[in-house]
Design a protein around this motif. Structure first.
Motif, PDB file in Angstrom:
ATOM      1  N   GLU A  35      -3.228 100.828 -25.008  1.00 28.79           N
ATOM      2  CA  GLU A  35      -3.295 101.627 -26.226  1.00 28.79           C
ATOM      3  C   GLU A  35      -4.704 102.181 -26.398  1.00 28.79           C
ATOM      4  O   GLU A  35      -5.675 101.576 -25.968  1.00 28.79           O
ATOM      5  CB  GLU A  35      -2.905 100.784 -27.426  1.00 28.79           C
ATOM      6  N   PHE A  36      -4.782 103.329 -27.038  1.00 26.02           N
ATOM      7  CA  PHE A  36      -6.084 103.917 -27.333  1.00 26.02           C
ATOM      8  C   PHE A  36      -6.059 104.462 -28.747  1.00 26.02           C
ATOM      9  O   PHE A  36      -5.002 104.682 -29.332  1.00 26.02           O
ATOM     10  CB  PHE A  36      -6.471 104.992 -26.306  1.00 26.02           C
ATOM     11  N   LYS A  37      -7.233 104.657 -29.267  1.00 28.90           N
ATOM     12  CA  LYS A  37      -7.393 105.100 -30.652  1.00 28.90           C
ATOM     13  C   LYS A  37      -6.796 106.484 -30.848  1.00 28.90           C
ATOM     14  O   LYS A  37      -7.037 107.401 -30.066  1.00 28.90           O
ATOM     15  CB  LYS A  37      -8.889 105.095 -30.987  1.00 28.90           C
ATOM     16  N   GLU A  56     -11.335 114.792 -29.643  1.00 29.98           N
ATOM     17  CA  GLU A  56     -11.590 113.377 -29.918  1.00 29.98           C
ATOM     18  C   GLU A  56     -10.521 112.500 -29.258  1.00 29.98           C
ATOM     19  O   GLU A  56     -10.824 111.431 -28.741  1.00 29.98           O
ATOM     20  CB  GLU A  56     -11.596 113.109 -31.424  1.00 29.98           C
ATOM     21  N   ARG A  57      -9.300 112.966 -29.291  1.00 27.78           N
ATOM     22  CA  ARG A  57      -8.202 112.201 -28.701  1.00 27.78           C
ATOM     23  C   ARG A  57      -8.361 112.101 -27.173  1.00 27.78           C
ATOM     24  O   ARG A  57      -8.133 111.049 -26.582  1.00 27.78           O
ATOM     25  CB  ARG A  57      -6.866 112.847 -29.063  1.00 27.78           C
ATOM     26  N   ARG A  58      -8.741 113.220 -26.524  1.00 24.84           N
ATOM     27  CA  ARG A  58      -8.980 113.187 -25.074  1.00 24.84           C
ATOM     28  C   ARG A  58     -10.087 112.207 -24.731  1.00 24.84           C
ATOM     29  O   ARG A  58      -9.990 111.447 -23.768  1.00 24.84           O
ATOM     30  CB  ARG A  58      -9.345 114.585 -24.566  1.00 24.84           C
ATOM     31  N   LYS A  59     -11.159 112.200 -25.529  1.00 26.39           N
ATOM     32  CA  LYS A  59     -12.266 111.281 -25.284  1.00 26.39           C
ATOM     33  C   LYS A  59     -11.838 109.836 -25.492  1.00 26.39           C
ATOM     34  O   LYS A  59     -12.158 108.959 -24.685  1.00 26.39           O
ATOM     35  CB  LYS A  59     -13.457 111.610 -26.181  1.00 26.39           C
ATOM     36  N   ARG A  61      -8.856 108.629 -25.228  1.00 27.40           N
ATOM     37  CA  ARG A  61      -7.955 108.278 -24.124  1.00 27.40           C
ATOM     38  C   ARG A  61      -8.750 107.977 -22.855  1.00 27.40           C
ATOM     39  O   ARG A  61      -8.496 106.989 -22.174  1.00 27.40           O
ATOM     40  CB  ARG A  61      -6.977 109.428 -23.903  1.00 27.40           C
ATOM     41  N   ALA A  62      -9.700 108.834 -22.536  1.00 31.17           N
ATOM     42  CA  ALA A  62     -10.530 108.618 -21.344  1.00 31.17           C
ATOM     43  C   ALA A  62     -11.330 107.327 -21.467  1.00 31.17           C
ATOM     44  O   ALA A  62     -11.435 106.558 -20.506  1.00 31.17           O
ATOM     45  CB  ALA A  62     -11.457 109.806 -21.121  1.00 31.17           C
ATOM     46  N   ASP A  63     -11.891 107.058 -22.648  1.00 26.99           N
ATOM     47  CA  ASP A  63     -12.673 105.829 -22.844  1.00 26.99           C
ATOM     48  C   ASP A  63     -11.829 104.579 -22.622  1.00 26.99           C
ATOM     49  O   ASP A  63     -12.330 103.565 -22.135  1.00 26.99           O
ATOM     50  CB  ASP A  63     -13.275 105.793 -24.258  1.00 26.99           C
ATOM     51  N   ALA A  64     -10.550 104.649 -22.956  1.00 31.30           N
ATOM     52  CA  ALA A  64      -9.675 103.489 -22.804  1.00 31.30           C
ATOM     53  C   ALA A  64      -9.086 103.379 -21.397  1.00 31.30           C
ATOM     54  O   ALA A  64      -8.965 102.273 -20.859  1.00 31.30           O
ATOM     55  CB  ALA A  64      -8.548 103.551 -23.828  1.00 31.30           C
ATOM     56  N   LEU A  65      -8.728 104.511 -20.780  1.00 25.83           N
ATOM     57  CA  LEU A  65      -7.986 104.473 -19.518  1.00 25.83           C
ATOM     58  C   LEU A  65      -8.852 104.591 -18.270  1.00 25.83           C
ATOM     59  O   LEU A  65      -8.498 104.037 -17.223  1.00 25.83           O
ATOM     60  CB  LEU A  65      -6.921 105.571 -19.514  1.00 25.83           C
ATOM     61  N   ASP A  66      -9.964 105.309 -18.359  1.00 23.35           N
ATOM     62  CA  ASP A  66     -10.814 105.482 -17.177  1.00 23.35           C
ATOM     63  C   ASP A  66     -11.317 104.166 -16.587  1.00 23.35           C
ATOM     64  O   ASP A  66     -11.323 104.013 -15.360  1.00 23.35           O
ATOM     65  CB  ASP A  66     -11.979 106.426 -17.468  1.00 23.35           C
ATOM     66  N   PRO A  67     -11.734 103.185 -17.404  1.00 30.55           N
ATOM     67  CA  PRO A  67     -12.179 101.920 -16.806  1.00 30.55           C
ATOM     68  C   PRO A  67     -11.079 101.198 -16.018  1.00 30.55           C
ATOM     69  O   PRO A  67     -11.368 100.534 -15.026  1.00 30.55           O
ATOM     70  CB  PRO A  67     -12.617 101.086 -18.008  1.00 30.55           C
ATOM     71  N   ILE A  68      -9.839 101.344 -16.438  1.00 34.78           N
ATOM     72  CA  ILE A  68      -8.734 100.711 -15.703  1.00 34.78           C
ATOM     73  C   ILE A  68      -8.648 101.302 -14.307  1.00 34.78           C
ATOM     74  O   ILE A  68      -8.539 100.574 -13.314  1.00 34.78           O
ATOM     75  CB  ILE A  68      -7.399 100.896 -16.460  1.00 34.78           C
TER      76      ILE A  68
END
Length: 172
Positions: A35-37, A56-59, A61-68
């Motif tokens: 999940e992401f904000k 903001e939503r793209r950022k 999403r990227a902040d949550a999913l990119d590390p995975i």
């Protein structure tokens, strides 16, 4: 196409399906459950509780999913590390340019997913010798074995048959 091209492209498609596909799908599936904000959570903001804007939503999403994706343990089906693709190819994604293996972002992983999908299409398109529109007309369950030993597929062609087209069987 020249035989050398068809052979190389077919071999690359098989390598993509068998070696890269399983680990790529595992990584994207893990990311899809994260999940992401989606709303402003700063209680001091006048926008508190409102949906994030597109940027903001793209950022978020990227902040949550990119590390995975960046930290994924990329492995071949036999368990050995997959640090280099088993084929020589260059891949690119919209707005990011060339994509290197292993993917570092969710966006790059999706670029490879597009290649994986096309790799699954390659043997079907090659075996059926269908035109672009005919291959696109294939539907789930269209491949069958009727009265012969050779499986066939139902494709639709429009070349000389007007707007409604006509279905015809092709060996697969």
């Amino acid at each position: 196409f020249p035989d050398a091209f068809v052979s190389a492209a077919g071999w690359n498609a098989i390598q993509m399906i068998r070696i890269v596909g399983p680990t790529l799908l595992d990584a994207l599936e893990a990311a899809s459950t994260t999940e992401f904000k989606t709303h402003v959570d700063d209680s001091r903001s006048a926008r508190h509780g409102q949906p994030l804007g597109p940027r903001e939503r793209r950022k978020a999403r990227a902040d949550a999913l990119d590390p995975i994706i960046a930290n994924w343990n990329w492995r071949m089906p036999d368990g050995t590390p997959l640090q280099v693709l088993p084929m020589s190819a260059r891949f690119s994604a919209r707005s990011t340019g060339e994509v290197l293996w292993p993917p570092r972002t969710h966006h790059e992983a999706w670029a490879f997913l597009t290649v994986l999908q096309a790799s699954h299409l390659w043997p079907v398109a090659l075996a059926s010798a269908g035109r672009h529109g005919e291959v696109l007309s294939l539907e789930e369950g269209c491949i069958r074995r009727e009265s012969t030993e050779t499986p066939t597929g139902i494709m639709h062609t429009w070349k000389l048959d007007g707007i409604s087209g006509r279905g015809h069987e092709v060996p697969v």
